[in-house]
Structures are given as structure tokens and as C-alpha cells.
Scaffold this motif. Structure first.
Motif, PDB file in Angstrom:
ATOM      1  N   LEU A   1      53.887 -16.166  33.442  1.00 32.75           N
ATOM      2  CA  LEU A   1      53.449 -15.732  32.118  1.00 32.75           C
ATOM      3  C   LEU A   1      52.496 -16.739  31.488  1.00 32.75           C
ATOM      4  O   LEU A   1      52.699 -17.951  31.602  1.00 32.75           O
ATOM      5  CB  LEU A   1      54.653 -15.537  31.190  1.00 32.75           C
ATOM      6  CG  LEU A   1      55.713 -14.521  31.590  1.00 32.75           C
ATOM      7  CD1 LEU A   1      56.742 -14.374  30.479  1.00 32.75           C
ATOM      8  CD2 LEU A   1      55.091 -13.172  31.920  1.00 32.75           C
ATOM      9  N   GLU A   2      51.489 -16.220  30.832  1.00 31.38           N
ATOM     10  CA  GLU A   2      50.616 -17.068  30.013  1.00 31.38           C
ATOM     11  C   GLU A   2      51.228 -17.093  28.609  1.00 31.38           C
ATOM     12  O   GLU A   2      50.984 -16.198  27.801  1.00 31.38           O
ATOM     13  CB  GLU A   2      49.199 -16.519  29.987  1.00 31.38           C
ATOM     14  CG  GLU A   2      48.204 -17.477  29.328  1.00 31.38           C
ATOM     15  CD  GLU A   2      46.777 -16.972  29.398  1.00 31.38           C
ATOM     16  OE1 GLU A   2      45.896 -17.631  28.812  1.00 31.38           O
ATOM     17  OE2 GLU A   2      46.553 -15.905  30.022  1.00 31.38           O
ATOM     18  N   ILE A   3      52.011 -18.116  28.345  1.00 29.14           N
ATOM     19  CA  ILE A   3      52.800 -18.160  27.117  1.00 29.14           C
ATOM     20  C   ILE A   3      51.933 -18.394  25.888  1.00 29.14           C
ATOM     21  O   ILE A   3      52.191 -17.849  24.813  1.00 29.14           O
ATOM     22  CB  ILE A   3      53.882 -19.260  27.228  1.00 29.14           C
ATOM     23  CG1 ILE A   3      54.837 -18.942  28.382  1.00 29.14           C
ATOM     24  CG2 ILE A   3      54.668 -19.397  25.926  1.00 29.14           C
ATOM     25  CD1 ILE A   3      55.855 -20.033  28.652  1.00 29.14           C
ATOM     26  N   ASN A   4      50.888 -19.192  26.049  1.00 25.76           N
ATOM     27  CA  ASN A   4      50.118 -19.634  24.879  1.00 25.76           C
ATOM     28  C   ASN A   4      48.627 -19.344  25.018  1.00 25.76           C
ATOM     29  O   ASN A   4      47.807 -20.255  25.031  1.00 25.76           O
ATOM     30  CB  ASN A   4      50.351 -21.138  24.664  1.00 25.76           C
ATOM     31  CG  ASN A   4      49.728 -21.635  23.377  1.00 25.76           C
ATOM     32  OD1 ASN A   4      49.611 -20.892  22.407  1.00 25.76           O
ATOM     33  ND2 ASN A   4      49.325 -22.899  23.358  1.00 25.76           N
ATOM     34  N   PRO A   5      48.248 -18.076  25.092  1.00 21.13           N
ATOM     35  CA  PRO A   5      46.810 -17.765  25.146  1.00 21.13           C
ATOM     36  C   PRO A   5      46.175 -17.974  23.774  1.00 21.13           C
ATOM     37  O   PRO A   5      46.854 -17.956  22.745  1.00 21.13           O
ATOM     38  CB  PRO A   5      46.792 -16.287  25.546  1.00 21.13           C
ATOM     39  CG  PRO A   5      48.066 -15.744  25.015  1.00 21.13           C
ATOM     40  CD  PRO A   5      49.069 -16.861  25.133  1.00 21.13           C
ATOM     41  N   LYS A   6      44.885 -18.139  23.761  1.00 24.90           N
ATOM     42  CA  LYS A   6      44.185 -18.358  22.497  1.00 24.90           C
ATOM     43  C   LYS A   6      44.073 -17.054  21.703  1.00 24.90           C
ATOM     44  O   LYS A   6      43.991 -15.976  22.264  1.00 24.90           O
ATOM     45  CB  LYS A   6      42.788 -18.928  22.765  1.00 24.90           C
ATOM     46  CG  LYS A   6      42.788 -20.320  23.367  1.00 24.90           C
ATOM     47  CD  LYS A   6      41.366 -20.831  23.559  1.00 24.90           C
ATOM     48  CE  LYS A   6      41.353 -22.237  24.145  1.00 24.90           C
ATOM     49  NZ  LYS A   6      39.965 -22.737  24.346  1.00 24.90           N
ATOM     50  N   GLY A   7      44.058 -17.214  20.380  1.00 24.25           N
ATOM     51  CA  GLY A   7      43.751 -16.090  19.512  1.00 24.25           C
ATOM     52  C   GLY A   7      44.921 -15.226  19.087  1.00 24.25           C
ATOM     53  O   GLY A   7      44.716 -14.189  18.458  1.00 24.25           O
ATOM     54  N   LEU A   8      46.170 -15.636  19.407  1.00 21.74           N
ATOM     55  CA  LEU A   8      47.335 -14.849  19.029  1.00 21.74           C
ATOM     56  C   LEU A   8      48.155 -15.600  17.988  1.00 21.74           C
ATOM     57  O   LEU A   8      48.373 -16.804  18.105  1.00 21.74           O
ATOM     58  CB  LEU A   8      48.214 -14.534  20.239  1.00 21.74           C
ATOM     59  CG  LEU A   8      47.566 -13.732  21.375  1.00 21.74           C
ATOM     60  CD1 LEU A   8      48.593 -13.437  22.453  1.00 21.74           C
ATOM     61  CD2 LEU A   8      46.960 -12.433  20.861  1.00 21.74           C
ATOM     62  N   VAL A   9      48.665 -14.850  17.009  1.00 19.72           N
ATOM     63  CA  VAL A   9      49.414 -15.482  15.937  1.00 19.72           C
ATOM     64  C   VAL A   9      50.887 -15.651  16.300  1.00 19.72           C
ATOM     65  O   VAL A   9      51.560 -16.545  15.786  1.00 19.72           O
ATOM     66  CB  VAL A   9      49.260 -14.669  14.630  1.00 19.72           C
ATOM     67  CG1 VAL A   9      49.955 -13.329  14.715  1.00 19.72           C
ATOM     68  CG2 VAL A   9      49.758 -15.455  13.433  1.00 19.72           C
TER      69      VAL A   9
END
Length: 522
Positions: free
Chosen positions: A324-332
Motif C-alpha cells: 500500500l502507498e500509505i502517504n501519497p501526496k495531495g490527500l487530506v
């Protein structure tokens, strides 16, 4: 005294149920006699929704399926128990004789990297990075439920009033060396309070947001290598005593990628203002309906289309977390994205049962409530934007859910607008009717939907739900707070629609700010 309260609660529940039936019958009579029968299906749709009916029916089928499976499992239990007894004579849990030693080190690499420090609980038979590493099951090996090793991760940002309660809740069910608190640049005593309990603590010196904090602590302590699963626990959440047993039982099915926690709104009226009690009662109704009537059917083994594994108290299998990509950019927020990733990458199914209850603390003020709902809805639309559409049963279900949510939200706001439009002449003494266009519009609207039809048509079906909830919870005070649930739904509807364009325009970094908290156990 307890007997009197017990009898009183049941009497109140029966009265609430009687009120619900009476109101619904009178409501039907009113709309049929007033000529407003045409919009009746619309009013019912706005109160209940087609998705709720469909998934409730599927949930009923699942209930029968689960009952049959449980019966077959009980019949096979004696044979399994005999094998378990023979095997357990020689089994020993590594680390049973460990003595905890507080040790503070400066992190040199890993997820924390520069700008973080770790306080770890260590002891004989384990390491500072993963004291339970020896108990993690080998990948692909069959695992009994009681052999599944779990780490507890508690991300926190300025959670001084509640962090101690969350840790104590976890300590009732886990060893302290299996609990990992990550303080995301807290300005208060969050990290110090956590360290005093002897659990593992990672302190980030720059604010990374919840997703960034989760990513850091998982990498810093190599949790996906040392444990079979990772429990993500919010700092304002406390676990039910049967939570671990339920989570392990669900994870023992190798097809399960994640276990969604079953949220229960804390109910402490003496510790809340009137507004705080209103919010808590409203959320209790919402959680009950979404979980029992919607998500229970969505998490059946033959459907598995749940679009959210709530980040407040849920479990992910370690082998799934690695992908899983836990911390992608642009998500609150992170929980919608992590759930979509599970479905998009076809990593397994989402499981949910009422045996994984956890108690959460809802906002105390309208301001914090609006901020939280905006954050949730924005996070949902941002996740939809990020992942897009792909052919699957998940998206087939999600499409109709989104369609209904948007339509009902729009209709709620339109109905409120029409109600204000028809109410304005009464408030102005008929002055606005001197305007030709207004008089024509008023006559047209009143002919189809007079003010009383709008008010009664919208309010009564919603209030009937509250009466049913007051019956289930045996809380007569809900009958009072329920008078204001419809305005709360209007607020939710506005935020749902308002955040759609923001999901494509807002620049989110996931950083958080904690709402007002109340200390003490939930």
C-alpha cells in the motif's frame, strides 16, 4: 436502583417504538390526504435511500450464511480442539519472561530518519525494533487465530487529554512492547505521557500528518516484518475487551486483507454540553445505520465492496501493508485511500463484524464537527479523483452509492430552499408577494409542495429513524436531540457537495489539528 433503571430504559424504548409507528402511520395519512402523495417516494428516499434497502437485504442473507458457517464450525470444533490440546503441550510464547527496560535512543535512519527520536521498550528475547518479531508467522503458513501477532500503532498530534486513555485501553489487550505511539510534532505532553507508560514511542519533530506518521512508525520499527498484522488506533479511541479476539478470528481467514473496526459513539452526557450531546446522539444513529444496514452487507465474503476501513481502530494484514502507498501526496486523510488501494490492487477482501467494537470520541462543538465532516468528505472525493474508475464490482457498487449521495444531498438543499421560499411571505407579512415573479413562483410551488407538506414530509421520516434508534439504545433523550438531526443532515449535505470541486482544486498535505478533547476513559 439498577433494576429501576433497567425497567425504565425498556419502558422508554417501548414508548419510542410506539411513537415511531404512530408517527409513520399519521405521516402516510397526511401526505395522502394533502395531495402530496406524489413526492412521498422522494421523501422516503431522502430519509432512507435505496442503497440502504439493498444492502440491508444482502446483510440479512449474510446473517443466514454466517449462522450456517458458525453451526458447521461448532460441529467440527471437538476434532480441532483435540489437535490444539496436543499441540499446545509443547508450545511456549517467546518473551514471556521478559522484563521491560526503558531505553531512549536517537533514531538513525528508518522511517523516522532525521528529525525524529525513538523511546523503545526492550527486554530479553527481543530487540528494540521489534520485540515480538519471534512470534510473527511465516508468510504463507497456516495460522491459528490465537497465533496471529499484532502491533498497535497510535498516531497522535497534540492529544495530551486522551492519549493516556487510548494506551491504557490497548494495554488491557496487548503487551506494552507491542504498542507503538508516534507523536507527530506534538507541542504538548503527548510524547512524554506515552513514554511514561513504557510503550514504544517515536517522536517526529516535523508535522507529517497522520498518514506520514503511520508510514514513519511502520518503517522505523519494521512492523510489517515483525508482526502478522498492524492495528491502527486513533488517540481518542478505546478498544472493547473482545476486540483482539474478533480481529484475530477475522484475520485467520487468509482472504481477508483488512478488518474494519466497528465504531461505537461514546455516550457520556454529563461530560458534554447540549451541543456535544446532540452531536454524539446524531453520530450514534449514523454509525449504527451505516454499519448494520449498509457495511455489514458490503463486507460479506461474496460482495466485499466496502469503500472505507475506518482509520480509528482497524487492522491491516502486514503482507498487504507492504503493497500500500500509505502517504501519497495531495490527500487530506489516509483511510479512504488505503481501502481503495486494497481493492484496486486486488490484495484481498475487507472484513467487518460487530465483534471488533471500539469507542470513539466525537466532536464537542459545531465548529469541530464541521471541520471533521469537511475533512472526511474532502478525503473521499480526493481518493475518488486519485484512483479513478476501474472495472470491478467495487466500482459498480460505489457508482450507485455516489449517485445516491449526491442526489439526496442536492434534494435536501433544494427542499430547504423551497421551504424558505414558501416561508418568506409569512415572515414578511406578504410583502414579497407584491413582486410579480415571486407571487407566480409562490403559487406554483405551493400548488405542488406547500410548506406543511415539505416540513412534515422531510421531518417525520427522519424522526421515525430517531425513534427506532432510541428504542434500540433505550435512550429517551434521543427523542429530544432527534428534533435537530435534520439540520445536521443539511450541514452534511452542504459539505458533501461543497467539497466535490475542492477535491480537484485544494492542495492538501495531510497535516492535522486536533479538536477539543475531554480527558478520561470513554
Amino acid at each position: 436502583m439498577r433494576t429501576a433503571r433497567f425497567i425504565g430504559s425498556w419502558v422508554a424504548g417501548l414508548l419510542a417504538l410506539t411513537l415511531a409507528v404512530t408517527l409513520f402511520i399519521n405521516w402516510l395519512q397526511f401526505v395522502l390526504s394533502s395531495g402530496a402523495a406524489g413526492p412521498t417516494p422522494l421523501f422516503l428516499w431522502m430519509a432512507l435511500g435505496v442503497n440502504l434497502f439493498v444492502w440491508t437485504a444482502i446483510g440479512a442473507v449474510r446473517l443466514g450464511d454466517d449462522g450456517v458457517r458458525a453451526l458447521l464450525a461448532r460441529r467440527a470444533l471437538p476434532e480441532r480442539w483435540s489437535a490444539h490440546t496436543i499441540g499446545s503441550e509443547t508450545e511456549r510464547t517467546p518473551g514471556d519472561a521478559r522484563v521491560l527496560v526503558r531505553q531512549q535512543t536517537v533514531a538513525a535512519g528508518g522511517g523516522g530518519g532525521t528529525g525524529s527520536r525513538a523511546v523503545t521498550a526492550t527486554g530479553g528475547g527481543g530487540t528494540a525494533d521489534g520485540p515480538s518479531a519471534a512470534t510473527a508467522s511465516a508468510p504463507g503458513a497456516p495460522t491459528r487465530a490465537d497465533q496471529i501477532s499484532l502491533a498497535v500503532v497510535i498516531p497522535a498530534h497534540n492529544e495530551e487529554p486522551v492519549i493516556d486513555g487510548a494506551i491504557k485501553s490497548a494495554l488491557r489487550l496487548f503487551n506494552r512492547w507491542d504498542i507503538y505511539v508516534v507523536s507527530d510534532s506534538s507541542k504538548d505532553a503527548t510524547a512524554d505521557i506515552a513514554a511514561e507508560t513504557g510503550v514504544n514511542v517515536l517522536e517526529l519533530l516535523t508535522n507529517r500528518g497522520k498518514a506520514g506518521a503511520l508510514e514513519a512508525v511502520i518503517q522505523e520499527f519494521d512492523l510489517t516484518e515483525n508482526y502478522d498484522g498492524v492495528v491502527i488506533l486513533d488517540a481518542d479511541t478505546e478498544l472493547d475487551e473482545k476486540y483482539v479476539e474478533g480481529a484475530r478470528k477475522q484475520l485467520s481467514d487468509p482472504s481477508v486483507a483488512a478488518v474494519a473496526g466497528f465504531v461505537v459513539a461514546e455516550w457520556k452526557p454529563k461530560e458534554r454540553t447540549v451541543v456535544g450531546r446532540l452531536i454524539s446522539a446524531y453520530r450514534d444513529r449514523l454509525y449504527w445505520m451505516l454499519q448494520y444496514l449498509l457495511r455489514f452487507g458490503q463486507t460479506w465474503r461474496y460482495t466485499s465492496v466496502a469503500f472505507i476501513v475506518p482509520g480509528f481502530a482497524s487492522v491491516y494484514r502486514s503482507s498487504v501493508l507492504k503493497h500500500l502507498e500509505i502517504n501519497p501526496k495531495g490527500l487530506v486523510i489516509e483511510d479512504f485511500n488505503m481501502t481503495f488501494e486494497v481493492h484496486h490492487r486486488r490484495l484481498g477482501r475487507i472484513s467487518m463484524n460487530p465483534n471488533t467494537k471500539a469507542y470513539c470520541q466525537d466532536p464537542f462543538t459545531i465548529r469541530d464537527y464541521v471541520k471533521q465532516v469537511r475533512r472526511w468528505t474532502l478525503g473521499f472525493w480526493q481518493t475518488v479523483r486519485r484512483h479513478g474508475v476501474w472495472p470491478s464490482m467495487f466500482w459498480f457498487s460505489l457508482f450507485f452509492y455516489i449517485l445516491e449521495v449526491v442526489f439526496v444531498a442536492l434534494m435536501l438543499l433544494v427542499m430547504v430552499g423551497l421551504a424558505l421560499f414558501t416561508l418568506l411571505p409569512a415572515l414578511t407579512g406578504g410583502a414579497v408577494l407584491s413582486l410579480g415573479f415571486y407571487a407566480a413562483g409562490y403559487a406554483a410551488v405551493s400548488a405542488v409542495l406547500p410548506l406543511t407538506a415539505i416540513a412534515v414530509g422531510m421531518f417525520v421520516p427522519d424522526y421515525v429513524l430517531t425513534c427506532v434508534m432510541a428504542t434500540i439504545r433505550r435512550r429517551p433523550s434521543y427523542l429530544v436531540y432527534g428534533l435537530f438531526f435534520l439540520p445536521m443532515r443539511v450541514v452534511d449535505a452542504y459539505l458533501t457537495l461543497r467539497t466535490i470541486p475542492q477535491a480537484w482544486t485544494a492542495n492538501s498535505d495531510g497535516r492535522w489539528s486536533s479538536p477539543t478533547r475531554a480527558s478520561g476513559s470513554l
